[in-house]
Write an enzyme that holds these catalytic residues in place. Structure first.
Site, mmCIF file in Angstrom:
data_model
loop_
_atom_site.group_PDB
_atom_site.id
_atom_site.type_symbol
_atom_site.label_atom_id
_atom_site.label_comp_id
_atom_site.label_asym_id
_atom_site.label_seq_id
_atom_site.Cartn_x
_atom_site.Cartn_y
_atom_site.Cartn_z
ATOM 1 N N THR A 39 0.830 -1.203 0.000
ATOM 2 C CA THR A 39 0.000 0.000 0.000
ATOM 3 C C THR A 39 0.866 1.255 0.000
ATOM 4 O O THR A 39 0.636 2.186 -0.787
ATOM 5 C CB THR A 39 -0.959 -0.006 1.208
ATOM 6 N N ALA A 57 6.927 -8.058 1.318
ATOM 7 C CA ALA A 57 7.528 -9.272 1.903
ATOM 8 C C ALA A 57 6.482 -10.300 2.331
ATOM 9 O O ALA A 57 6.730 -11.507 2.345
ATOM 10 C CB ALA A 57 8.373 -8.877 3.115
ATOM 11 N N THR A 83 12.644 5.939 10.800
ATOM 12 C CA THR A 83 13.604 4.883 11.129
ATOM 13 C C THR A 83 13.308 3.631 10.318
ATOM 14 O O THR A 83 12.168 3.175 10.274
ATOM 15 C CB THR A 83 13.500 4.545 12.637
ATOM 16 N N CYS A 97 -20.693 -9.296 1.221
ATOM 17 C CA CYS A 97 -20.780 -9.359 2.681
ATOM 18 C C CYS A 97 -19.417 -9.579 3.313
ATOM 19 O O CYS A 97 -19.163 -9.198 4.440
ATOM 20 C CB CYS A 97 -21.708 -10.490 3.109
#
Lengths: 77, 389
Positions: free
Chosen positions: B76, B205, B242, B329
């Protein structure tokens, strides 16, 4: 019934697959030996829930229809 | 009843290889410093070395240079960075048109829709009934105003593998950037960013028996993108924050451990499952390419006529089998799969669709167990269904 019901799952007015979804959730939360009663009105679920319980080796203690509402009681194993 | 779960949802998430977990532990428990420069302390340098090692391993797998790999938190973020970053960096180039396929992952689809709300012209490429994009349509859409074309390499629901060479050629004709989300094909289908002419490529990954929460974006040298949030100068000043050192180390290790023989095993399992289900259950329809060489090895998507997918999923779950459906659903958006609808399927067929995706951890016994249980569940549900009797 001789065995005390610990959890009641109310599925009245709810259509498939919600009664099965709620039954599964109740089983996931239950401990071994707990007795659960599911009540509802959707006709297919009345047949579908015992079928799913059978696949999980869960014994149905009582299954009945009263005034268009069905009740399925079983013990979690 | 089978007590162990038969997990067939590997197009969503895979079990992390125990060797990856063990390797990552080193970076949780011992080498846990922030990855830092050669001027810092030794633990920081060691952490940085592990990040760079993973960068090299991953770059090699796609024919890239290590410096072209930017680590992110996953598919994403990689897709957001590719699309939003390209837009942010090229505002002055009079290119305000973006083109995507209709079957992209939500992280491309929704990002593109956001760009449209911000004034960009968004064009969609149609797909056929097997999920292949319409290249003629793409050719007609790409012009001098096109900033980028984004077409995923393989689709996560129906497994369709696109012809990226053809897409790239069309994009390059007009000097548009070409982005591909290769999350679902990575390592399963060979890809070379140089040969194919890919500018931006997203991977994760989580789909290759690596950890969740780590992915990467390949950014071709010379391709201009800008970071999409502010912070430090990490990852070539494209992804502040980081670095997830254990995750990145695990990503590299998962790549290193990925064995081609696993692809043959998974292909055979998928094929056996397909044969067992389609020969044993009438009214079973294959969704996605019928030519399995044009489909990722670990994907099978079927619709069972007259019954709804969520019922099948629930009953299989209660028998210890984990699969998913494209039914409304089941989705958090409460909408049927946009992919199956884009392929021209009816809502009924989308509602009845089930995706089965095995992995190297799936056994022949798991496949046999799944075939017999799906048959039983489908038959019983059809008996209960007013239209299935």
């Amino acid at each position: 019934m001789a065995t005390a019901v610990k959890t009641v799952v109310d599925c009245i007015s709810e259509n498939c697959p919600m009664p099965l979804v709620k039954t599964r959730a109740a089983i996931m939360d239950a401990k071994k030996g707990d007795v659960i009663m599911v009540k509802g009105t959707h006709p297919q679920s009345y047949e579908e829930i015992p079928m799913a319980l059978d696949a999980m080796d869960i014994k149905v203690l009582e299954q009945k229809y009263e005034d268009a509402t069905w009740y399925i009681t079983f013990m979690v194993s | 009843m089978k007590k162990n779960t038969v997990y067939l949802d590997n197009n969503a998430a895979t079990r992390v290889d125990p060797r990856v977990v063990k390797y990552m532990d080193e970076f949780h428990l011992h080498d846990y410093a922030v990855a830092s420069s050669q001027f810092s302390h030794t633990p920081g340098i060691r952490a940085k070395e592990s990040v760079d090692t993973s960068r090299e391993i991953i770059a090699k797998r796609i024919g890239a240079k290590p410096g072209e790999i930017v680590f992110t938190s996953g598919e994403t973020e990689s897709n957001n960075l590719a699309l939003m970053g390209a837009v942010a960096s090229n505002k002055d180039k009079n290119r305000n048109k973006i083109i995507i396929s209709k079957i992209e992952h939500f992280s491309v689809l929704h990002t593109a829709e956001r760009l449209k709300r911000n004034g960009y012209e968004l064009c969609y490429i149609d797909v056929d009934e097997e999920g292949f994009i319409d290249l003629e349509k793409l050719e007609s859409l790409v012009d001098e105003r096109t900033l980028f074309v984004s077409v995923m390499h393989a689709n996560h629901e129906v497994g369709t593998i696109q012809d990226l060479n053809a897409v790239s050629k069309l994009a390059k004709k007009k000097n548009a950037y070409f982005h591909t989300d290769a999350t679902y094909s990575f390592l399963q289908v060979p890809i070379d960013v140089e040969e194919t002419g890919i500018d931006l490529l997203s991977i994760d990954a989580n789909l290759i028996h690596g950890p969740k929460g780590v992915g990467a974006l390949y950014v071709r040298e010379g391709v201009s993108i800008e970071k999409i949030f502010e912070g430090g100068y990490q990852e070539n000043n494209l992804r502040p924050g980081t670095e997830n050192v254990p995750g990145i180390a695990g990503f590299g290790k998962a790549c290193e451990l990925f064995d081609k023989s696993d692809i043959h095993k998974v292909t055979e399992l998928r094929n056996n499952l397909h044969t067992g289900l389609t020969s044993g259950i009438k009214g079973t329809l294959l969704n996605g390419p019928g030519d399995f060489s044009r489909r990722i090895p670990n994907n099978l998507n079927l619709s069972f006529e007259y019954i709804e997918g969520e019922s099948v999923v629930l009953h299989l779950d209660m028998r210890g089998i984990a699969v998913i459906t494209g039914s409304a659903c089941f989705s958090r958006a409460l909408q049927a799969s946009h992919i199956l609808l884009a392929m021209g399927f009816t809502h009924e067929r989308a509602h009845g669709s089930i995706r089965f995706s095995p992995s190297k951890y799936t056994s022949n016994e798991d496949i046999d167990y799944t075939i017999s249980n799906v048959k039983e569940v489908v038959e019983k549900l059809r008996e209960l269904s007013p239209i299935g009797k």
